[in-house]
Motif scaffolding. Structure first.
Motif, mmCIF file in Angstrom:
data_model
loop_
_atom_site.group_PDB
_atom_site.id
_atom_site.type_symbol
_atom_site.label_atom_id
_atom_site.label_comp_id
_atom_site.label_asym_id
_atom_site.label_seq_id
_atom_site.Cartn_x
_atom_site.Cartn_y
_atom_site.Cartn_z
ATOM 1 N N MET A 13 -34.606 43.711 30.190
ATOM 2 C CA MET A 13 -34.298 42.435 30.594
ATOM 3 C C MET A 13 -32.725 42.443 31.126
ATOM 4 S SD MET A 13 -33.473 40.255 27.554
ATOM 5 C CE MET A 13 -32.197 39.086 27.855
ATOM 6 N N ALA A 86 -35.754 37.760 32.175
ATOM 7 C CA ALA A 86 -35.941 36.949 31.071
ATOM 8 C C ALA A 86 -34.490 36.524 30.424
ATOM 9 C CB ALA A 86 -36.363 37.898 29.720
ATOM 10 N N ARG A 89 -33.502 32.114 26.666
ATOM 11 C CA ARG A 89 -34.366 31.976 25.437
ATOM 12 C C ARG A 89 -35.737 31.658 25.574
ATOM 13 N NH1 ARG A 89 -33.491 32.730 19.438
ATOM 14 N NH2 ARG A 89 -35.654 32.550 18.820
ATOM 15 N N TYR A 91 -37.312 31.600 28.182
ATOM 16 C CA TYR A 91 -38.337 32.664 29.034
ATOM 17 C C TYR A 91 -38.736 33.530 28.214
ATOM 18 C CZ TYR A 91 -35.598 30.590 33.101
ATOM 19 O OH TYR A 91 -35.119 29.913 33.904
ATOM 20 N N ARG A 92 -37.946 34.147 27.119
ATOM 21 C CA ARG A 92 -38.398 35.095 26.295
ATOM 22 C C ARG A 92 -39.415 34.672 25.321
ATOM 23 N NH1 ARG A 92 -32.988 35.767 26.798
ATOM 24 N NH2 ARG A 92 -32.491 35.032 24.870
ATOM 25 N N ASP A 93 -39.321 33.308 24.913
ATOM 26 C CA ASP A 93 -40.271 32.644 23.947
ATOM 27 C C ASP A 93 -41.436 32.514 24.746
ATOM 28 O OD1 ASP A 93 -38.314 32.450 21.899
ATOM 29 O OD2 ASP A 93 -38.036 29.920 22.464
ATOM 30 N N ARG A 96 -43.072 36.190 24.260
ATOM 31 C CA ARG A 96 -43.426 36.242 22.961
ATOM 32 C C ARG A 96 -44.743 35.571 22.528
ATOM 33 N NH1 ARG A 96 -37.897 36.734 22.136
ATOM 34 N NH2 ARG A 96 -37.877 34.439 21.571
ATOM 35 N N PHE A 104 -37.392 43.468 23.421
ATOM 36 C CA PHE A 104 -36.485 43.342 24.424
ATOM 37 C C PHE A 104 -35.371 44.479 24.610
ATOM 38 C CE2 PHE A 104 -38.489 39.331 23.924
ATOM 39 C CZ PHE A 104 -38.919 38.940 25.418
ATOM 40 N N HIS A 106 -32.152 44.452 26.377
ATOM 41 C CA HIS A 106 -31.196 43.749 27.123
ATOM 42 C C HIS A 106 -29.939 44.539 27.865
ATOM 43 C CE1 HIS A 106 -28.203 40.162 27.547
ATOM 44 N NE2 HIS A 106 -28.367 40.822 28.607
ATOM 45 N N LEU A 141 -29.714 37.799 23.876
ATOM 46 C CA LEU A 141 -30.460 37.803 22.608
ATOM 47 C C LEU A 141 -29.903 37.076 21.452
ATOM 48 C CD1 LEU A 141 -32.249 41.444 23.009
ATOM 49 C CD2 LEU A 141 -33.336 39.382 23.499
ATOM 50 N N GLU A 145 -34.728 37.258 17.520
ATOM 51 C CA GLU A 145 -35.294 37.913 18.706
ATOM 52 C C GLU A 145 -35.162 39.493 18.261
ATOM 53 O OE1 GLU A 145 -35.095 35.927 22.602
ATOM 54 O OE2 GLU A 145 -32.933 35.751 21.909
ATOM 55 N N GLY A 147 -35.075 42.788 19.608
ATOM 56 C CA GLY A 147 -34.573 43.690 20.746
ATOM 57 C C GLY A 147 -33.221 44.259 20.218
#
Length: 175
Positions: A13, A86, A89, A91-93, A96, A104, A106, A141, A145, A147
């Motif tokens: 990301m 991503a 947050r 979008y990442r949620d 997930r 991730f 980053h 991040l 999270e 990553g």
């Protein structure tokens, strides 16, 4: 070069121009898993908006993120690498929620370095004019999270090596 194997699904990301499309395949090769280009999951309307210099809305992104999430879900327990900005947050949620074991990487760097790299790439639909909106949207991040952040200074091989080393310290994925 030693090839590692991972059951993780890794989302590479970051803002446009950080090298997701370059680092993603290199990382996948090092991990011994398939790679999917996140831009390929965009519907044509999204590509047209970005080409015209119009930032995407959350509503534009949901189908794209769902398609990436479906791919990641299908790779659960097998491993894979996919690129996706991503940026938020939420979008990442969403990713997930579709694939709970996703992690991730980053890709981070200075705005100046990233703008310079964007100005030298050819044939990409994302104009440098959208870089400010990318940085304005970016939520790095957060705690909780899974990553790692990897600096994009250096060669693609150096960046990939840093990502592989950082991923070694992550816990086993949730299935």
């Amino acid at each position: 070069m030693q090839q590692l194997h991972t059951p993780h699904v890794v989302v590479v990301m970051g803002v446009a121009g950080t090298g997701k499309t370059t680092i993603g395949p290199l990382l996948a090769a090092r991990l011994g898993v398939p790679y999917a280009e996140g831009d390929d999951f965009h519907p044509p309307a999204n590509i047209a908006k970005m080409t015209a210099g119009t930032p995407l809305t959350d509503e534009d992104r949901w189908p794209w993120l769902d398609a990436i999430g479906d791919w990641a879900h299908g790779r659960a327990g097998l491993g894979g690498v996919v690129s996706s900005s991503a940026l938020k947050r939420s979008y990442r949620d969403r990713l997930r929620a579709a694939a709970p074991g996703v992690v991730f990487v980053h890709l981070t760097g200075s705005r100046e370095l990233i703008e310079d790299r964007m100005s030298h790439r050819e044939g990409h639909f994302m104009p440098t004019a959208l870089l400010d909106s990318q940085f304005a949207t970016l939520q790095p991040l957060e705690a909780g999270e899974t990553g790692v952040a990897v600096d994009v200074a250096g060669t693609p091989e150096e960046i990939t090596a840093r990502a592989v080393n950082a991923l070694k310290d992550l816990p086993e994925p949730v299935r």
